[in-house]
Scaffold this motif. Structure first.
Motif, PDB file in Angstrom:
ATOM      1  N   ALA A  75      78.007   2.675  74.566  1.00 26.53           N
ATOM      2  CA  ALA A  75      78.418   4.084  74.460  1.00 26.53           C
ATOM      3  C   ALA A  75      79.476   4.312  73.369  1.00 26.53           C
ATOM      4  N   GLU A  76      80.502   3.470  73.349  1.00 27.28           N
ATOM      5  CA  GLU A  76      81.589   3.651  72.388  1.00 27.28           C
ATOM      6  C   GLU A  76      81.105   3.379  70.953  1.00 27.28           C
ATOM      7  N   HIS A  77      80.180   2.461  70.815  1.00 25.33           N
ATOM      8  CA  HIS A  77      79.599   2.142  69.509  1.00 25.33           C
ATOM      9  C   HIS A  77      78.754   3.317  68.996  1.00 25.33           C
ATOM     10  N   LYS A  78      78.061   3.975  69.932  1.00 30.06           N
ATOM     11  CA  LYS A  78      77.254   5.151  69.550  1.00 30.06           C
ATOM     12  C   LYS A  78      78.131   6.273  69.001  1.00 30.06           C
ATOM     13  N   GLU A  82      78.145   7.914  65.194  1.00 25.40           N
ATOM     14  CA  GLU A  82      78.034   9.347  64.895  1.00 25.40           C
ATOM     15  C   GLU A  82      79.167   9.828  63.988  1.00 25.40           C
ATOM     16  N   LEU A  83      80.394   9.380  64.311  1.00 22.42           N
ATOM     17  CA  LEU A  83      81.525   9.721  63.441  1.00 22.42           C
ATOM     18  C   LEU A  83      81.282   9.148  62.040  1.00 22.42           C
ATOM     19  N   GLY A  84      80.776   7.944  61.988  1.00 12.78           N
ATOM     20  CA  GLY A  84      80.497   7.286  60.706  1.00 12.78           C
ATOM     21  C   GLY A  84      79.537   8.095  59.859  1.00 12.78           C
ATOM     22  N   ARG A  85      78.467   8.577  60.483  1.00 10.57           N
ATOM     23  CA  ARG A  85      77.487   9.367  59.731  1.00 10.57           C
ATOM     24  C   ARG A  85      78.064  10.724  59.354  1.00 10.57           C
ATOM     25  N   GLY A  86      78.948  11.232  60.217  1.00 11.04           N
ATOM     26  CA  GLY A  86      79.512  12.555  59.976  1.00 11.04           C
ATOM     27  C   GLY A  86      80.571  12.607  58.892  1.00 11.04           C
TER      28      GLY A  86
ATOM     29  N   GLU B  91      85.148 -23.627  50.632  1.00 11.66           N
ATOM     30  CA  GLU B  91      84.255 -23.648  51.784  1.00 11.66           C
ATOM     31  C   GLU B  91      83.134 -22.628  51.558  1.00 11.66           C
ATOM     32  N   TYR B  92      81.935 -22.958  51.947  1.00 12.39           N
ATOM     33  CA  TYR B  92      80.902 -21.922  51.946  1.00 12.39           C
ATOM     34  C   TYR B  92      79.818 -22.187  52.978  1.00 12.39           C
ATOM     35  N   SER B  93      79.061 -21.155  53.237  1.00 10.36           N
ATOM     36  CA  SER B  93      77.942 -21.273  54.147  1.00 10.36           C
ATOM     37  C   SER B  93      76.773 -20.475  53.570  1.00 10.36           C
ATOM     38  N   THR B  94      75.590 -21.052  53.610  1.00 14.06           N
ATOM     39  CA  THR B  94      74.381 -20.377  53.131  1.00 14.06           C
ATOM     40  C   THR B  94      73.430 -20.244  54.306  1.00 14.06           C
ATOM     41  N   ARG B  95      73.053 -19.028  54.617  1.00 12.05           N
ATOM     42  CA  ARG B  95      72.146 -18.805  55.744  1.00 12.05           C
ATOM     43  C   ARG B  95      70.853 -18.164  55.245  1.00 12.05           C
ATOM     44  N   ILE B  96      69.736 -18.778  55.590  1.00 10.20           N
ATOM     45  CA  ILE B  96      68.415 -18.286  55.192  1.00 10.20           C
ATOM     46  C   ILE B  96      67.840 -17.517  56.368  1.00 10.20           C
ATOM     47  N   CYS B  97      67.480 -16.254  56.120  1.00  9.52           N
ATOM     48  CA  CYS B  97      67.079 -15.361  57.217  1.00  9.52           C
ATOM     49  C   CYS B  97      65.773 -14.647  56.899  1.00  9.52           C
ATOM     50  N   ARG B  98      65.089 -14.291  57.955  1.00 14.49           N
ATOM     51  CA  ARG B  98      63.938 -13.407  57.846  1.00 14.49           C
ATOM     52  C   ARG B  98      64.373 -12.025  58.319  1.00 14.49           C
ATOM     53  N   VAL B  99      64.265 -11.038  57.451  1.00 15.07           N
ATOM     54  CA  VAL B  99      64.651  -9.668  57.823  1.00 15.07           C
ATOM     55  C   VAL B  99      63.497  -9.039  58.598  1.00 15.07           C
ATOM     56  N   GLU B 100      63.794  -8.628  59.824  1.00 13.52           N
ATOM     57  CA  GLU B 100      62.742  -8.131  60.718  1.00 13.52           C
ATOM     58  C   GLU B 100      62.665  -6.607  60.704  1.00 13.52           C
ATOM     59  N   ARG B 101      63.829  -5.954  60.615  1.00 11.49           N
ATOM     60  CA  ARG B 101      63.871  -4.493  60.663  1.00 11.49           C
ATOM     61  C   ARG B 101      64.991  -3.983  59.771  1.00 11.49           C
ATOM     62  N   GLU B 102      64.831  -2.747  59.275  1.00 11.75           N
ATOM     63  CA  GLU B 102      65.894  -2.138  58.471  1.00 11.75           C
ATOM     64  C   GLU B 102      66.012  -0.662  58.820  1.00 11.75           C
ATOM     65  N   TYR B 103      67.259  -0.191  58.972  1.00 12.22           N
ATOM     66  CA  TYR B 103      67.549   1.222  59.199  1.00 12.22           C
ATOM     67  C   TYR B 103      68.473   1.697  58.099  1.00 12.22           C
ATOM     68  N   SER B 104      68.174   2.852  57.531  1.00  8.86           N
ATOM     69  CA  SER B 104      69.021   3.349  56.455  1.00  8.86           C
ATOM     70  C   SER B 104      69.563   4.733  56.771  1.00  8.86           C
ATOM     71  N   PHE B 105      70.726   5.033  56.206  1.00  5.47           N
ATOM     72  CA  PHE B 105      71.314   6.361  56.336  1.00  5.47           C
ATOM     73  C   PHE B 105      71.835   6.793  54.979  1.00  5.47           C
ATOM     74  N   SER B 106      71.583   8.047  54.643  1.00  5.82           N
ATOM     75  CA  SER B 106      72.173   8.598  53.438  1.00  5.82           C
ATOM     76  C   SER B 106      72.640  10.027  53.725  1.00  5.82           C
ATOM     77  N   ALA B 107      73.922  10.283  53.434  1.00  2.00           N
ATOM     78  CA  ALA B 107      74.498  11.607  53.704  1.00  2.00           C
ATOM     79  C   ALA B 107      73.964  12.637  52.719  1.00  2.00           C
ATOM     80  N   GLY B 108      73.453  12.156  51.593  1.00  2.00           N
ATOM     81  CA  GLY B 108      72.869  13.036  50.596  1.00  2.00           C
ATOM     82  C   GLY B 108      71.703  13.776  51.237  1.00  2.00           C
TER      83      GLY B 108
END
Lengths: 108, 108
Positions: A75-78, A82-86, B91-108
């Motif tokens: 809930a708090e993350h949601k 919303e504030l983030g998008r706003g 120090e470093y770390s390299t992580r190889i990942c498979r991207v399963e899903r993506e969500y985007s937001f644009s205020a524009g």
């Protein structure tokens, strides 16, 4: 958060959150800190890494997709999202990933 | 590199490279820039995002695991990694990942 996350043997999961901020500050820093603290308290949380240099990148690591979904529905993350998008974010992208392999190096 | 990578529909792959630097500079900036340029020329490269704030995080995106392996084996990249281990990175770390899903937001 100035250290590399100490994650277990793969497979595990990562959320790559990449963002560009607006010029509005209003409580952003304390909310960002609060969200990292709260995330760290969730079941399945394995660690996080964060840096901002114009572009902000926060990667959080999780045991499984269920933990990520539960955190998404917190809930708090949601409210924070919303504030983030706003007001705080001009643009962001959230990528859910399965970490398949990890290589580490330490000069120590 | 001050923008969010414009990646295709998942699935695709991500390399999360997280690092802590030593205090040695000697050519680091130009080598880091050269490596990003060179990576962008490789087959299968989809984009990259990078920020450093104490901790450095660079995420590069790739079409498949073969492209990642070919980039790992690129002669000039190998030399850069050896220099990195010898002087630039604590120090470093390299992580190889498979991207399963993506969500985007644009205020524009």
């Amino acid at each position: 958060m100035d250290s590399i996350a100490n994650t277990p043997e793969p497979p595990y999961f990562a959320v790559i959150f990449t963002s560009l901020r607006t010029s509005v500050d209003e409580g952003y820093g304390s909310m960002a800190g609060r969200m990292l603290e709260l995330a760290a308290d969730q079941p399945g949380f394995l660690g996080a890494e964060s840096a901002r240099e114009g572009l902000g990148i926060t990667v959080s690591y999780w045991q499984d997709l269920e933990s990520i979904r539960d955190w998404k529905n917190h809930a708090e993350h949601k409210v924070a999202r919303e504030l983030g998008r706003g007001k705080w974010y001009a643009e962001y992208s959230t990528r859910i990933c399965r970490v398949e392999r990890e290589y580490s190096f330490s000069a120590g």
